[in-house]
Write an enzyme that holds these catalytic residues in place. Structure first.
Site, short mmCIF file in Angstrom:
data_model
loop_
_atom_site.label_atom_id
_atom_site.label_comp_id
_atom_site.label_asym_id
_atom_site.label_seq_id
_atom_site.Cartn_x
_atom_site.Cartn_y
_atom_site.Cartn_z
N GLU A 183 0.81 -1.28 -0.15
CA GLU A 183 0.12 0.02 0.05
C GLU A 183 0.71 1.36 -0.02
O GLU A 183 0.62 2.17 0.85
CB GLU A 183 -1.02 0.02 1.31
CG GLU A 183 -1.96 -1.31 1.26
CD GLU A 183 -2.84 -1.51 2.44
OE1 GLU A 183 -2.74 -0.41 3.32
OE2 GLU A 183 -3.71 -2.19 2.45
N GLU A 300 -6.23 -10.64 -1.56
CA GLU A 300 -7.05 -10.16 -0.11
C GLU A 300 -8.59 -10.38 -0.70
O GLU A 300 -9.32 -9.45 -0.04
CB GLU A 300 -6.49 -9.12 0.32
CG GLU A 300 -5.13 -9.03 1.00
CD GLU A 300 -4.56 -7.81 1.47
OE1 GLU A 300 -5.59 -7.01 2.10
OE2 GLU A 300 -3.22 -7.61 1.89
C1 XIL Z 1 -6.11 -6.42 8.22
C2 XIL Z 1 -6.57 -7.30 9.21
O1 XIL Z 1 -7.52 -8.35 8.55
C3 XIL Z 1 -7.18 -6.71 10.59
O2 XIL Z 1 -7.56 -7.96 11.61
C4 XIL Z 1 -6.12 -5.81 11.08
O3 XIL Z 1 -6.93 -5.31 12.08
C5 XIL Z 1 -5.96 -4.71 10.28
O4 XIL Z 1 -5.54 -5.33 9.09
N1 XIL Z 1 -5.21 -4.81 3.73
C6 XIL Z 1 -3.93 -5.43 4.17
C7 XIL Z 1 -4.05 -6.14 5.36
O5 XIL Z 1 -3.02 -5.33 3.64
O6 XIL Z 1 -3.16 -6.42 6.11
C8 XIL Z 1 -5.53 -5.95 6.37
O7 XIL Z 1 -5.60 -6.66 7.39
C9 XIL Z 1 -6.73 -5.69 5.46
C10 XIL Z 1 -6.43 -4.50 4.32
#
Ligand code: XIL
Length: 395
Positions: A183, A300
Site C-alpha cells: 500500500e 485479499e
Molecule cells: C487487516 C486484518 O485483517 C485486521 O485483522 C487488522 O486489524 C488490520 O489489518 N489490507 C491489508 C491487510 O493489507 O493487512 C489488512 O488486514 C486488510 C487490508
C-alpha cells in the site's frame, strides 16, 4: 393585507403547488423506476446459475489449472478451532498470514523478534502441502510503538534492512512469496510519483521501495517478491489514478533492475456498484502489468456488504455474482497465478468489525459460512477456476 397582494400570493401559491406536484410526480416516477431496476436486478441474481460440477475442493480445482487458491488465517484460529483448520486444509493450497509477519506481532522490540506465531503457520502449511505467503515486510500500518518513537532519518535504513534480512533469511525456502511493500501508493496526497506519505518515505525517500526489494532478494534469491496494493479494481477517478501510479512505479522498478516478480491486487470488492467494474479497462491494466514480465496475484479478495440486501438468499447470490464477475475478468489474464480470499469462513472476517452492516445482520463475505458450509461465493470461485485456461506450472 391589500387584496392585490393577497391575489398575487394566491397565484404564487398555486404555481408553487403545481411545481411541488410536478416534483412529486417526478420523484414518484424516479422511485418506481428505481424499484423496477431493483426488481430486475434481483430477478437476475435469483435466476443466475451457480451450479458446480462435482465436490472437489478449491485447491484441486485451482491446481488443475496451474493456479493457487488460498486464504488469510491467523495461527490462533487454526490452533483453537479444529473445524476451521480442517476446512482450511481441505480448500487451500496456499496460505497467507493475517498478522504473524506484521511488525507489531513479529518485531516486538528493536532487538527481539517473536518468530513463534509465524513458525506455527510454516508448520501448518508444510503439514498440509501448501505454499505460504509472507505479509508484509514494509507497510505504514501495524508498526510497533518503538518504531514510531525511535525511527529517524539516521537509523531508518538500518532498521528496515536489518528487519528484512533477518526475517526473509529465516523463512527462506518456507515462504513462497513476500508482500515486500504494501500500500505505498496514494495519489490524492498530491506527489507526482503518487507515493503515499509514510515514515519509510519520509525518512528514506522514494527509493525505500527499491531498497526493500533488493534486501529481500539478497536474503532469499528464490522467493517471489511482490508489491501489494488495494483500490485498483474499479472505474473511478481514485482507482484510475492509482492504477496509473502503480504501473509507473512497477515500470520504474523494472527499468532500474529492481528484483520484483509480482503485483498483488488486494481486491477488497463491493465498495462500488457493478457498473463501475469495467472488464476491458481492468484487463488492459493486467496486460500492462504482465507485459513488464510480472506475475499477478489476487491477494485479499472479499466483498464489503453495504450495498447488499438483508435477505440471505439475495445477499449470498449478489456477493457470489460479484466474485464470479470479477474472477472471470481477471483470470482471463494468464499472468494471474493465484487467488486468495481474506479469510475462508464468515466465522472469521475482518469485515465484521471493519465494515459491519447497517442492519446489524452478521456479514457473509467469504466462500464458507460461519458453520463451514460452502456458499454461492464458493461456487462462484469453483466455477471461475473450472472455466479458466491452464497456466504453465509455477514453482
Ligand atoms: C487487516 C486484518 O485483517 C485486521 O485483522 C487488522 O486489524 C488490520 O489489518 N489490507 C491489508 C491487510 O493489507 O493487512 C489488512 O488486514 C486488510 C487490508
Amino acid at each position: 393585507m391589500p387584496i392585490r397582494l393577497q391575489r398575487s400570493l394566491g397565484r404564487r401559491r398555486a404555481i408553487f403547488l403545481g411545481l411541488e406536484m410536478m416534483a412529486g410526480i417526478g420523484a414518484f416516477t424516479a422511485i418506481s423506476q428505481f424499484r423496477n431496476a431493483q426488481t430486475q436486478a434481483q430477478n437476475q441474481v435469483l435466476q443466475r446459475d451457480f451450479t458446480v460440477s462435482g465436490t472437489a475442493p478449491l485447491r484441486d480445482r485451482a491446481a488443475r489449472k496451474g493456479l493457487f487458491y488460498g486464504a488469510a488465517v491467523l495461527r490462533s484460529q487454526l490452533a483453537k478451532d479444529a473445524e476451521f483448520a480442517k476446512s482450511v486444509a481441505r480448500e487451500c493450497n496456499i496460505l497467507v498470514s493475517i498478522g504473524e509477519f506484521k511488525w507489531d506481532m513479529l518485531r516486538v522490540q528493536p532487538d527481539r523478534f517473536n518468530f513463534e506465531p509465524a513458525d506455527v503457520l510454516v508448520k501448518f502449511a508444510r503439514t498440509h502441502n501448501m505454499r505460504l505467503r509472507g505479509h508484509t515486510l514494509v507497510w505504514h500500518q501495524a508498526l510497533p510503538l518503538w518504531v514510531e518513537s525511535t525511527m529517524n532519518n539516521l537509523n531508518a535504513r538500518e532498521i528496515m534492512v536489518d528487519h528484512i534480512s533477518t526475517v526473509v533469511r529465516r523463512y527462506a525456502g518456507a515462504v513462497h512469496s513476500w508482500d515486500v511493500v504494501n500500500e505505498a501508493i496514494k495519489p490524492e496526497e498530491g506527489r507526482e510519483d503518487g507515493l503515499r506519505y509514510t515514515p519509510w518515505l519520509n525518512f528514506l525517500g522514494p527509493n525505500y521501495i527499491d531498497l526493500a526489494f533488493r534486501t529481500a532478494a539478497a536474503a532469499d534469491p528464490k522467493a517471489m517478491l511482490v508489491y501489494n496494493e488495494f483500490g485498483l479494481d474499479y472505474d473511478t477517478p481514485g482507482a484510475n489514478a492509482k492504477r496509473t501510479a502503480v504501473l509507473n512505479l512497477l515500470t520504474r522498478l523494472k527499468n532500474s533492475g529492481t528484483p520484483i516478480h509480482g503485483l498483488g491486487i488486494q481486491a477488497h470488492l463491493g465498495r462500488e456498484g457493478k457498473a463501475k467494474l469495467k472488464p476491458a479497462q481492468l484487463r488492459q491494466f493486467l496486460r500492462n502489468v504482465a507485459d513488464l514480465g510480472l506475475k499477478i496475484l489476487i491477494t485479499e479478495m472479499d466483498v464489503t456488504e453495504k450495498a447488499f440486501p438483508t435477505d440471505i438468499q439475495l445477499r449470498d447470490r449478489g456477493i457470489a455474482a460479484l466474485y464470479e464477475d470479477y474472477l472471470s475478468i481477471v483470470l482471463e489474464e494468464p499472468a494471474v497465478i493465484a487467488v486468495l480470499t481474506w479469510g475462508l469462513s464468515d466465522r472469521y472476517t475482518w469485515l465484521s468489525t471493519a465494515e459491519p452492516r447497517s442492519d446489524e445482520s452478521p456479514v457473509r463475505p467469504l466462500p464458507l459460512d460461519a458453520q463451514m458450509n460452502r456458499k454461492f461465493a464458493w461456487n462462484a470461485i469453483a466455477r471461475s477456476f473450472d472455466k479458466t485456461t491452464k497456466r504453465s506450472p509455477v514453482a
